[in-house]
Design a protein around this motif. Structure first.
Motif, PDB file in Angstrom:
ATOM      1  N   ARG A   1      68.096   8.414 -68.600  1.00  0.00           N
ATOM      2  CA  ARG A   1      66.622   8.752 -69.048  1.00  0.00           C
ATOM      3  C   ARG A   1      65.888   9.714 -68.656  1.00  0.00           C
ATOM      4  NH1 ARG A   1      63.566   3.986 -67.487  1.00  0.00           N
ATOM      5  NH2 ARG A   1      61.749   5.079 -68.273  1.00  0.00           N
TER       6      ARG A   1
ATOM      7  N   ASN B   1      56.304   8.682 -71.137  1.00  0.00           N
ATOM      8  CA  ASN B   1      57.587   8.132 -70.528  1.00  0.00           C
ATOM      9  C   ASN B   1      57.992   9.188 -69.776  1.00  0.00           C
ATOM     10  OD1 ASN B   1      57.684   5.563 -71.606  1.00  0.00           O
ATOM     11  ND2 ASN B   1      58.523   6.518 -73.532  1.00  0.00           N
ATOM     12  N   HIS B   2      58.095  10.569 -70.181  1.00  0.00           N
ATOM     13  CA  HIS B   2      58.698  11.544 -69.295  1.00  0.00           C
ATOM     14  C   HIS B   2      57.837  12.227 -68.307  1.00  0.00           C
ATOM     15  CE1 HIS B   2      62.549  11.107 -71.247  1.00  0.00           C
ATOM     16  NE2 HIS B   2      62.127  11.354 -72.509  1.00  0.00           N
TER      17      HIS B   2
ATOM     18  N   ARG C   1      66.930  13.203 -70.143  1.00  0.00           N
ATOM     19  CA  ARG C   1      66.574  13.506 -71.491  1.00  0.00           C
ATOM     20  C   ARG C   1      65.084  14.013 -71.439  1.00  0.00           C
ATOM     21  NH1 ARG C   1      69.861   8.746 -73.982  1.00  0.00           N
ATOM     22  NH2 ARG C   1      71.516   9.967 -74.227  1.00  0.00           N
TER      23      ARG C   1
ATOM     24  N   THR D   1      73.908  15.906 -74.894  1.00  0.00           N
ATOM     25  CA  THR D   1      72.972  15.207 -74.518  1.00  0.00           C
ATOM     26  C   THR D   1      73.245  13.807 -73.740  1.00  0.00           C
ATOM     27  OG1 THR D   1      73.476  14.202 -76.748  1.00  0.00           O
ATOM     28  CG2 THR D   1      71.810  16.085 -76.673  1.00  0.00           C
TER      29      THR D   1
ATOM     30  N   ILE E   1      74.996  11.419 -74.651  1.00  0.00           N
ATOM     31  CA  ILE E   1      75.308  10.187 -75.412  1.00  0.00           C
ATOM     32  C   ILE E   1      76.809   9.795 -75.258  1.00  0.00           C
ATOM     33  CG2 ILE E   1      75.305   9.072 -77.916  1.00  0.00           C
ATOM     34  CD1 ILE E   1      73.266  10.770 -78.674  1.00  0.00           C
TER      35      ILE E   1
END
Lengths: 344, 304
Positions: free
Chosen positions: A92, A125-126, A95, A66, A68
């Motif tokens: 960002r 947001n996406h 994701r 992911t 991270i």
């Protein structure tokens, strides 16, 4: 219950590929190898179960996939995304394609946000929807994960939901941006046994409907069988066995996989004082009780991890070469095992 | 103990249904706070001081500019707390002085907490070299002795009004709050719901102020009251040392004038004691509220 075709296209093509992924954690006291040359793929629309005990590196792998954390060595790609080289500004955007379902539905939801807010935010947001569109879409998604009646649930806060409902909300939030891949880190281990099957079934349905792929992380081989297509068994950061789930479960070769299979509680099994050993005899001995062969000392087995087989310290089949060199995955694409003493 | 309608006299046995009720609807924070005895005392006291600041001038027996009384009188019936060396009524001064002390305390406290929040949050959220740099700054300000630094800055400032005093205290007082808020942010960032917010595509500022801050509000409020206490005490200290503006009537300047006109030697104990008690009482009320917030927000500290 139909999904908005525009946002939920089922044409997904991104393949998750891990090549020789190694992760080393260093601090002053010691160096820990969390993952050692992990290689496998998750094809579009497939569910791959990643099985292993605590500390086997499952969660580290999830964090690397992911974005991270970054791997120490090796490459991770999802479609055209070179995940191990992402900068934080690209993360960002990335994701939008990878979402996560967390283990604990109590801590992964902000107690101050309502159900609707929780689902609306990733949509805005996406997918860059405006508030109105996002709300309509969110209600649609709530229907999909069966948080119904939606008008009742929309304005509830997490503390007003049950554990199962919370996990449905977490899943709703994860599928909202229509990701290519969902990483589910033990999504049912904190839930009541009675609702686990529902949640797993929901994930399976969503996979079929949206075409997303799922990396299902669990310590429970039995729940993996319930929905996964493939399984990867991880032990101390090493892939010890992998392949088609039915094949691996019915013909488990690696002693560790067999150990995991024995650990599945079976209420219909005849009551026995002890568990079965690999060779079918009565009890599994403590590793220290295994009779020492000429060249194999207890010390040698405990310290085999660095150059030898990671499972040597607990293995009943341990032989000389297990302490000398690491075995590699061998076998067919359907079933591979990494053991000096067992072949597919 | 006084009967309190919000707290049943007998602790009821907690049933499963009770617990589910509290789960369904968490009680209002302020109701919870009021149910704590220390917080109740603190809120009552603070309310009293606020009433003093708001209504003081209305109930003051004389005018503040009245200087026609006999000078340096001990407490009498006409002047309950006596008079000053220049012939003013001490009680009148005390009532007017509440305004300045509370105003300076709360404004400086608010400024301090804003600076502390900004620096602490940025350090705790972004970590890495940003954190190293800001932590170094905080540590430096922390080890500098506060009062001497304030005196130094105050001595160099050309004019000495209320605004300057607030400024001096804001510059010197934020480090402690900054450090604790940074630590709090440090642990909050690792929470699953913060990671989840990143997955939802939120930007850093949104995550800090819309996702994390609401969850540490009680902590911020406690820090705010702590900052107000510091500001009230520091203001009194600066003015007592003559670094404020002696022509302003506040509790600090009252003690300054009392000291400089040898009030203790002339038997005017009330002139020193009254503003001193007010300062101590205001600080105590805020401390009590903080104890209450602690007990409510941190179940491990809960009494009973």
């Amino acid at each position: 219950m139909k999904l908005d075709e525009q946002t939920f296209s089922s044409h997904k093509t991104a393949m998750l590929t891990l090549k020789e992924v190694t992760k080393v954690f260093k601090n002053r006291a010691r160096t820990t190898v969390a993952l050692h040359r992990v290689t496998f793929t998750v094809a579009p629309g497939r569910i791959v179960a990643l099985v292993g005990e605590s500390g086997s590196g499952k969660t580290t792998l999830a964090r690397i996939v992911t974005g991270i954390e970054k791997p120490t060595e090796g490459s991770v790609t999802l479609g055209e995304w070179q995940v191990d080289r992402l900068r934080s500004s690209q993360l960002r955007v990335y994701r939008r394609y990878v979402q996560m379902v967390f283990q604990d539905p109590f801590s992964s939801l902000n107690p101050h946000n309502t159900v609707l807010q929780t689902i609306v935010r990733p949509l805005m947001n996406h997918l860059h929807l405006n508030v109105k569109q996002a709300r309509l879409q969110a209600l649609e998604i709530m229907n999909t994960v069966r948080l119904t009646p939606t008008d009742q649930f929309a304005h509830k806060k997490p503390h007003q939901l049950s554990g199962g409902q919370r996990q449905r909300l977490v899943i709703a939030r994860a599928i909202a941006p229509n990701p290519e891949l969902i990483v589910a880190d033990e999504p049912v281990s904190m839930l009541d046994v009675s609702i686990r099957a529902d949640i797993l079934e929901l994930i399976d349905q969503l996979r079929k409907r949206t075409g997303m792929s799922v990396l299902y992380i669990t310590h429970d081989l039995y729940s993996a069988r319930a929905m996964a297509d493939e399984v990867v068994v991880l032990y101390k950061g090493h892939v010890v066995e992998r392949g088609n789930i039915e094949e691996v479960i019915s013909h488990a070769q690696h002693p560790y996989t067999q150990l995991l299979l024995q650990a599945i509680p079976n209420p219909w099994k005849k009551r026995q004082p002890t568990a079965h050993r690999v060779d079918g005899s009565e009890s599994a001995p403590h590793f220290a009780e295994i009779p020492a062969k000429d060249e194999i000392t207890l010390y040698g087995r405990l310290h085999a991890g660095d150059k030898g087989c990671p499972f040597a310290a607990r293995c009943e089949l341990v032989s000389g070469e297990c302490l000398q060199a690491k075995p590699s995955l061998k076998g067919t694409e359907v079933h591979q095992v990494s053991c000096w003493n067992r072949q597919v | 103990m006084l009967w309190n309608p919000l707290k049943p006299s007998v602790t009821p046995i907690r049933l499963q249904s009770d617990r589910e009720d509290t789960l369904r609807k968490p009680p209002n924070f302020f109701v919870l706070l009021w149910s704590n005895r220390k917080a109740r005392i603190g809120i009552t006291m603070l309310f009293f001081f606020f009433a003093m600041a708001v209504f003081g001038p209305l109930v003051a027996p004389y005018s503040l500019s009245d200087t026609d009384f006999a000078t340096s009188q001990p407490p009498t019936l006409a002047h309950w707390l006596g008079t000053t060396q220049s012939g003013q009524d001490v009680l009148t001064q005390l009532l007017y002085g509440a305004r300045v002390s509370l105003f300076v305390g709360f404004v400086a406290g608010a400024l301090v907490i804003v600076i502390a929040m900004f620096i602490g949050f940025v350090a705790g959220y972004f970590r890495g070299w940003v954190d190293d740099l800001l932590s170094l700054l905080m540590n430096i300000v922390l080890v500098l002795p506060g009062l001497p630094l304030m005196i130094l800055i105050a001595a160099y400032i050309p004019s000495h009004g209320i605004g300057e005093i607030i400024l001096v205290m804001s510059i010197t007082g934020w480090a402690f709050g900054g450090r604790t808020l940074r630590a709090q942010m440090f642990t909050m960032v690792q929470q699953d719901y913060v990671i989840a917010a990143k997955f939802a595509g939120e930007k850093s500022l949104w995550i800090i102020f819309r996702e994390i801050v609401p969850n540490m509000l009680s902590y911020i409020i406690a820090n705010f009251f702590g900052a107000v206490i510091g500001a009230v005490l520091a203001e009194a200290g600066l003015e007592f040392l003559g670094l404020g503006n002696p022509s302003i009537t506040s509790w600090g300047t009252m003690i300054y004038w009392a000291q400089s006109s040898d009030a203790m030697l002339s038997g005017q104990w009330a002139w020193i004691l009254a503003p001193g008690l007010c300062i101590a009482g205001l600080a105590a009320s805020l401390t009590f509220i903080n104890f209450g917030i602690d007990a409510v927000a941190n179940p491990r500290l809960q009494e009973e």
